[in-house]
Design an enzyme around this catalytic site. Structure first.
Site, PDB file in Angstrom:
ATOM      1  CG  HIS A  25      27.604  56.710  54.233  1.00 35.04           C
ATOM      2  ND1 HIS A  25      28.100  55.679  53.065  1.00 35.04           N
ATOM      3  CD2 HIS A  25      28.892  56.554  54.432  1.00 35.04           C
ATOM      4  CE1 HIS A  25      28.823  55.768  52.937  1.00 35.04           C
ATOM      5  NE2 HIS A  25      30.246  56.342  53.511  1.00 35.04           N
ATOM      6  CE1 TYR A 122      36.134  51.348  53.240  1.00 36.32           C
ATOM      7  CE2 TYR A 122      35.449  51.458  51.018  1.00 36.32           C
ATOM      8  CZ  TYR A 122      35.166  52.191  52.311  1.00 36.32           C
ATOM      9  OH  TYR A 122      36.231  53.748  51.974  1.00 36.32           O
ATOM     10  CE  LYS A 165      39.558  52.055  51.695  1.00 40.22           C
ATOM     11  NZ  LYS A 165      39.252  53.288  50.651  1.00 40.22           N
ATOM     12  CE  LYS A 167      36.541  55.465  53.938  1.00 44.32           C
ATOM     13  NZ  LYS A 167      37.456  55.656  53.250  1.00 44.32           N
ATOM     14  CG  ASP A 196      40.653  56.666  53.161  1.00 41.32           C
ATOM     15  OD1 ASP A 196      41.055  57.444  53.464  1.00 41.32           O
ATOM     16  OD2 ASP A 196      40.132  55.887  52.158  1.00 41.32           O
ATOM     17  CG  ASN A 198      37.931  59.414  53.419  1.00 39.87           C
ATOM     18  OD1 ASN A 198      36.829  59.029  53.884  1.00 39.87           O
ATOM     19  ND2 ASN A 198      38.106  59.939  51.949  1.00 39.87           N
ATOM     20  CG  ASN A 247      39.598  57.798  47.584  1.00 40.07           C
ATOM     21  OD1 ASN A 247      40.427  57.071  48.359  1.00 40.07           O
ATOM     22  ND2 ASN A 247      38.775  59.168  47.580  1.00 40.07           N
ATOM     23  CG  HIS A 298      37.281  55.681  45.101  1.00 43.45           C
ATOM     24  ND1 HIS A 298      36.108  55.978  44.890  1.00 43.45           N
ATOM     25  CD2 HIS A 298      37.286  56.180  46.493  1.00 43.45           C
ATOM     26  CE1 HIS A 298      35.193  56.589  45.169  1.00 43.45           C
ATOM     27  NE2 HIS A 298      35.632  56.186  46.794  1.00 43.45           N
ATOM     28  CB  SER A 299      34.100  51.388  46.253  1.00 46.11           C
ATOM     29  OG  SER A 299      33.198  51.018  46.344  1.00 46.11           O
ATOM     30  CG  ASN A 300      31.753  56.900  47.002  1.00 48.24           C
ATOM     31  OD1 ASN A 300      31.345  57.251  47.746  1.00 48.24           O
ATOM     32  ND2 ASN A 300      32.635  58.041  46.322  1.00 48.24           N
TER      33      ASN A 300
END
Ligand SMILES: O=C([O-])C(=O)C[C@H](O)[C@@H](O)C(=O)[O-]
Length: 406
Positions: A25, A122, A165, A167, A196, A198, A247, A298-300
């Site tokens: 990010h 998260y 969770k 990532k 996750d 992705n 997601n 889901h989130s962002n």
């Protein structure tokens, strides 16, 4: 009653260099605040992504919004084709209506199905924050299983989360299995966990990982987007017995039929930002139940207006069976006056009229100014990823150009 003005206010917020399989990010990212004002001076607010297309979409919806009766939002849904654009405006309209009639948004959605909404911790691998001093949480680099256990401990101790969770898709898959193992040792083998990556694993790798996690007897609730497409998930599901959540591959209503017929997924991770707002999420919940699919959230990266909306819709959706995701604990600054707190890993939606949050005008203007002055990325940069994997990519022709496929 009519909406007189729609303000579209892009803001730049700082966030940590969180890693995912595309990169890191960027340390300054954009969100958009939508503020509606009626002729009587009543106000409603919404929040969405900060991409230029979303801002352009909001701009082109302006002629439908200014002058509309706020109660007639169903018509707006058909006038504004884009779900994400509509979602931001609908959230602001429901906030506005709630303030006018003196009811919290969850009551406009048919009432609460639960008093509070559970969220997961998260957990991200990450680089060290350059703004170490003002980081909200875990400012240090977290790029190993041991460092991740420390990060998770900080999350759990400060917010009371009970589900973890991770990532993934960042370290070699075996390192990520080792991370889950160490998390289970730290927090207890009964702690519900998900991973996750992705879509960064092949079907073969995901099959091996699922078997290994089973052998280690870890409590994995689901694998989230382990592989790269709907068809790949359908193939993977023939090999493993963990549920699969997504997601990435079921993100609109048109994707549900192929997901059901191919039996590719078990759980849809909803998101009011892109499933057509809060009422779109209720429709998703109903549709998922029809097909016996589970629903999570889901989130962002997001700020407090979205956090409030997530708590209202999370409380109102009957089918949400899993702790929801939120990036909110990572955010060191906000546009609302009183940041929302997690209690025992959960958030109770506000009982105040509307969403129950007020914009902090100074913070809003400051973050808007930063948006105007800085070169702000909508959300994340792939640069660091490309640099980090450049050598490996030269040897791995099966890797995507800017993303590893293990
Ligand atoms: O599961 C999720 O939250 C996502 O896949 C979306 C986010 O963009 C996540 O990947 C992130 O923040 O890096």
């Amino acid at each position: 009653m009519q909406v007189n003005e729609m303000e579209i206010i892009p803001v730049a917020h700082r966030e940590p260099p969180l890693r995912n399989s595309w990169g890191a990010h960027s340390e300054v990212a954009a969100r958009t605040i939508v503020r509606l004002t009626t002729a009587d001076g009543e106000v409603g607010i919404g929040e969405t992504y900060g991409d230029e297309q979303v801002i352009a979409g909001l701009e082109s919806a302006r002629s439908h919004v200014e002058g509309m009766n706020p109660y007639e939002y169903r018509r707006l849904r058909y006038n504004v084709g884009d779900d994400m654009v509509y979602g931001a405006i609908e959230t602001a309209l429901l906030d506005l209506i709630g303030r006018i009639v003196g009811e919290p948004v969850y009551n406009l959605l048919g009432g609460k199905m639960r008093e509070s909404v559970d969220f997961s911790a998260y957990l991200f691998y990450k680089y060290a924050d350059s703004d170490f001093e003002s980081a909200a949480i875990a400012p240090q680099e977290v790029m190993s299983p041991e460092a991740m256990v420390e990060e998770a401990r900080e999350f759990v101790d400060s917010h009371g989360f009970e589900t973890l969770k991770l990532k993934g898709g960042v370290l070699e898959p075996d390192q990520e299995i080792a991370t889950l193992q160490q998390l289970a040792e730290e927090f207890g083998r009964d702690t519900p966990m998900r991973i996750d990556p992705n879509g960064a694993w092949t079907v073969g790798t995901a099959t091996r990982i699922a078997r290994e996690l089973r052998e280690r007897d870890l409590r994995i609730e689901f694998l989230e987007d382990p592989v790269v497409s709907m068809n790949a998930h359908a193939r993977l599901k023939r090999n493993i017995d963990y549920p699969i959540a997504t997601n990435m591959y079921v993100t609109e209503f048109d994707h549900i039929a192929p997901a059901v017929t191919t039996e590719a997924v078990d759980i849809i991770l909803s998101d009011h930002h892109y499933w057509g707002g809060l009422t779109g999420n209720l429709r998703l919940d109903h549709t998922a139940r029809t097909f016996d699919l589970g629903v999570g959230m889901h989130s962002n990266s997001h700020l407090g207006v979205s956090m409030a909306a997530m708590a209202h819709i999370g409380a109102a959706m009957p089918t949400v069976r899993y702790a929801c995701d939120s990036h909110y604990p990572w955010m060191a600054e906000d546009v609302i006056k009183s940041p929302i707190e997690f209690e025992d890993g959960a958030i109770a939606p506000s009982d105040e009229p509307g969403l129950g949050v007020e914009l902090d005008e100074d913070a809003l203007q400051q973050m808007h100014k930063r948006y105007q002055e800085e070169d702000v990325l909508a959300y994340s940069s792939v640069d660091s990823m490309a640099a980090e994997y450049a050598d490996a990519m030269a040897d791995r022709t099966d890797w995507l150009p800017n993303k590893p496929i293990w």
